[in-house]
Design a protein around this motif. Sequence first.
Motif, PDB file in Angstrom:
ATOM      1  N   ILE A 125       0.837  -1.201   0.000  1.00  0.00           N
ATOM      2  CA  ILE A 125       0.000   0.000   0.000  1.00  0.00           C
ATOM      3  C   ILE A 125       0.872   1.252   0.000  1.00  0.00           C
ATOM      4  N   ALA A 126       1.947   1.230   0.800  1.00  0.00           N
ATOM      5  CA  ALA A 126       2.849   2.377   0.847  1.00  0.00           C
ATOM      6  C   ALA A 126       3.513   2.613  -0.499  1.00  0.00           C
ATOM      7  N   ALA A 127       3.914   1.537  -1.179  1.00  0.00           N
ATOM      8  CA  ALA A 127       4.542   1.686  -2.494  1.00  0.00           C
ATOM      9  C   ALA A 127       3.574   2.301  -3.500  1.00  0.00           C
ATOM     10  N   LEU A 128       2.311   1.886  -3.458  1.00  0.00           N
ATOM     11  CA  LEU A 128       1.319   2.457  -4.367  1.00  0.00           C
ATOM     12  C   LEU A 128       1.051   3.924  -4.035  1.00  0.00           C
ATOM     13  N   ALA A 129       1.052   4.260  -2.749  1.00  0.00           N
ATOM     14  CA  ALA A 129       0.888   5.662  -2.365  1.00  0.00           C
ATOM     15  C   ALA A 129       2.067   6.495  -2.861  1.00  0.00           C
ATOM     16  N   GLY A 130       3.276   5.924  -2.734  1.00  0.00           N
ATOM     17  CA  GLY A 130       4.455   6.631  -3.246  1.00  0.00           C
ATOM     18  C   GLY A 130       4.401   6.806  -4.745  1.00  0.00           C
ATOM     19  N   ALA A 131       3.924   5.777  -5.455  1.00  0.00           N
ATOM     20  CA  ALA A 131       3.803   5.870  -6.913  1.00  0.00           C
ATOM     21  C   ALA A 131       2.848   6.986  -7.311  1.00  0.00           C
ATOM     22  N   ALA A 132       1.707   7.074  -6.604  1.00  0.00           N
ATOM     23  CA  ALA A 132       0.726   8.112  -6.916  1.00  0.00           C
ATOM     24  C   ALA A 132       1.294   9.501  -6.645  1.00  0.00           C
ATOM     25  N   ALA A 133       2.036   9.645  -5.545  1.00  0.00           N
ATOM     26  CA  ALA A 133       2.596  10.958  -5.207  1.00  0.00           C
ATOM     27  C   ALA A 133       3.659  11.387  -6.206  1.00  0.00           C
ATOM     28  N   VAL A 134       4.543  10.454  -6.596  1.00  0.00           N
ATOM     29  CA  VAL A 134       5.581  10.782  -7.572  1.00  0.00           C
ATOM     30  C   VAL A 134       4.941  11.144  -8.914  1.00  0.00           C
ATOM     31  N   ALA A 135       3.915  10.403  -9.304  1.00  0.00           N
ATOM     32  CA  ALA A 135       3.232  10.709 -10.565  1.00  0.00           C
ATOM     33  C   ALA A 135       2.579  12.086 -10.505  1.00  0.00           C
ATOM     34  N   TRP A 136       1.950  12.391  -9.378  1.00  0.00           N
ATOM     35  CA  TRP A 136       1.255  13.676  -9.252  1.00  0.00           C
ATOM     36  C   TRP A 136       2.226  14.851  -9.296  1.00  0.00           C
ATOM     37  N   THR A 137       3.340  14.724  -8.598  1.00  0.00           N
ATOM     38  CA  THR A 137       4.297  15.835  -8.567  1.00  0.00           C
ATOM     39  C   THR A 137       5.151  15.894  -9.830  1.00  0.00           C
ATOM     40  N   GLY A 138       5.500  14.735 -10.378  1.00  0.00           N
ATOM     41  CA  GLY A 138       6.426  14.721 -11.506  1.00  0.00           C
ATOM     42  C   GLY A 138       5.792  14.936 -12.853  1.00  0.00           C
ATOM     43  N   LEU A 139       4.486  14.672 -12.968  1.00  0.00           N
ATOM     44  CA  LEU A 139       3.823  14.809 -14.266  1.00  0.00           C
ATOM     45  C   LEU A 139       3.040  16.110 -14.396  1.00  0.00           C
ATOM     46  N   ARG A 140       3.207  17.000 -13.433  1.00  0.00           N
ATOM     47  CA  ARG A 140       2.525  18.289 -13.550  1.00  0.00           C
ATOM     48  C   ARG A 140       3.120  19.098 -14.694  1.00  0.00           C
ATOM     49  N   PRO A 141       2.326  19.935 -15.348  1.00  0.00           N
ATOM     50  CA  PRO A 141       2.807  20.690 -16.516  1.00  0.00           C
ATOM     51  C   PRO A 141       3.614  21.929 -16.146  1.00  0.00           C
ATOM     52  N   GLY A 142       4.825  21.701 -15.685  1.00  0.00           N
ATOM     53  CA  GLY A 142       5.716  22.840 -15.471  1.00  0.00           C
ATOM     54  C   GLY A 142       5.589  23.427 -14.082  1.00  0.00           C
ATOM     55  N   PRO A 143       6.531  24.323 -13.732  1.00  0.00           N
ATOM     56  CA  PRO A 143       6.574  24.911 -12.388  1.00  0.00           C
ATOM     57  C   PRO A 143       5.553  26.011 -12.207  1.00  0.00           C
ATOM     58  N   ALA A 144       4.272  25.629 -12.210  1.00  0.00           N
ATOM     59  CA  ALA A 144       3.221  26.620 -11.992  1.00  0.00           C
ATOM     60  C   ALA A 144       3.148  26.964 -10.503  1.00  0.00           C
ATOM     61  N   THR A 145       2.296  27.909 -10.172  1.00  0.00           N
ATOM     62  CA  THR A 145       2.125  28.308  -8.777  1.00  0.00           C
ATOM     63  C   THR A 145       1.645  27.113  -7.953  1.00  0.00           C
ATOM     64  N   ARG A 146       2.293  26.846  -6.859  1.00  0.00           N
ATOM     65  CA  ARG A 146       1.982  25.669  -6.062  1.00  0.00           C
ATOM     66  C   ARG A 146       0.888  25.973  -5.040  1.00  0.00           C
ATOM     67  N   ASP A 147       0.014  25.046  -4.874  1.00  0.00           N
ATOM     68  CA  ASP A 147      -1.051  25.141  -3.884  1.00  0.00           C
ATOM     69  C   ASP A 147      -0.502  24.613  -2.564  1.00  0.00           C
ATOM     70  N   ARG A 148      -0.386  25.481  -1.566  1.00  0.00           N
ATOM     71  CA  ARG A 148       0.218  25.058  -0.303  1.00  0.00           C
ATOM     72  C   ARG A 148      -0.610  23.991   0.399  1.00  0.00           C
ATOM     73  N   THR A 149      -1.924  24.072   0.267  1.00  0.00           N
ATOM     74  CA  THR A 149      -2.763  23.041   0.884  1.00  0.00           C
ATOM     75  C   THR A 149      -2.483  21.684   0.268  1.00  0.00           C
TER      76      THR A 149
END
Length: 446
Positions: A236-260
Amino acid sequence: MTTTRPTDTVPPTTSRPRRIGYRILLSLPALAVALTGGHLLVTGWVSTLDGGSHRFHDLAWGTLEGVVILVGLLVSLRRPTQRPGAYLQVLVGLGALLATMAIIVETDIATFVVVALVAIAGVLHPARDRLFPAGTWDGLGLIVGAVVAAPLVWYAFEQAALHRGGLPTDPHVEMAHYAGTTAAALALAGLALLSAAQRPGRHITAGSTAVGLSILGVSSLLWPHVSSSFGVAGGIAALAGAAAVAWTGLRPGPATRDRTATRIVTSVLVVALALLTACSGDDGASPDADDAAQTDTDGSAMTVTGVDYAFEAPEEVAPGTTLTFTNGSDAEVHEMLVLRVDDDETRPLDELIGLSDAEAQDVTEFRGMLFALPGEEGIDPEAPDADGSVTLDEPGRYLLLCFIPEGADPAAYEEALTGEGEGPPEVEGGPPHAELGMVHELTVNP
């Protein structure tokens, strides 16, 4: 209206001989990796060798060679100027292999050949000047990468220790399975960090990391009890890590980050780290394992802890010492078979465990056996209501062994113990734990 992204601008055209040489040099290792390890991404799911106990290891090798290295090579061949980060992904994968060889103190000539070909190709790379710029880094991506990488590195060193300390007869050692899980974990840890680099090709790196973690996470959920598996919590932890890496790494460029969003993702990854760290202990040994490993000198009772796959026990004890047994594993069934070696038998442990059953019976004497389900105290299967113990009342050499098959279903043994089954259960599984290193010799001093 179309626009061109500055980061993907193609550098000046290189000479034709340089491009040809570059492609030839990378095509050779790409073909080799595809043939030797890439196919494991398919066959690893359905392997039936030793009851399927090697599936996780096959998929770990497949992840390293098929996802990390081969994907990086193919992208580097097709779009070297638009995706120079893919070449760095290849270097991370090969670097993980070199680091593994250093940790386990073994070498592989084929790996050195592949590294040499890829290194020379780097000199001819069409975007050579853009491979190693300092660039910018995504702060959230670095946090996520570090949280994912930390337990993977810990896990890698545990797997390397299993390889170094394993017996030559252990199939996981013989087939370099622990070496493969070590290298795969180090490679994914490196890619998790590299995916935070704001350079062309980062999306390939983030996607490869997410896919690799997902493969190991899903296989851990499917086979939580096999050797090297992360287990259910780790999967479960590995899948959570996969989702987080995908979410942060596949974003379209260094746009303004949502602190929340940053806080949410960081919190999720911290929980995932705790889960993976909890399940990545080398064998689930109890806190008293070190006490059990101390030399006993007064003949008192002491506890031996069975772990995956070893006995935490002393080297020497006094006559009259009474051994009890506890299973420190949270997944595997373990037993402690106690044999006394004949006084005139001088062969070392590694030779004794290689004897046939008939030969072993000629030079050893049965002194007792205790059995324990995962996380429970050992009992005598012949007298389950009595206090389980074995007393070593005669000086000499004693062997502790476990012959439970790897990955055996605890429910089958529990059914037999409660009287719902008839006799010892016939279970599917991998090699006996003794072949994986779960043997120990102790001496009762005169």
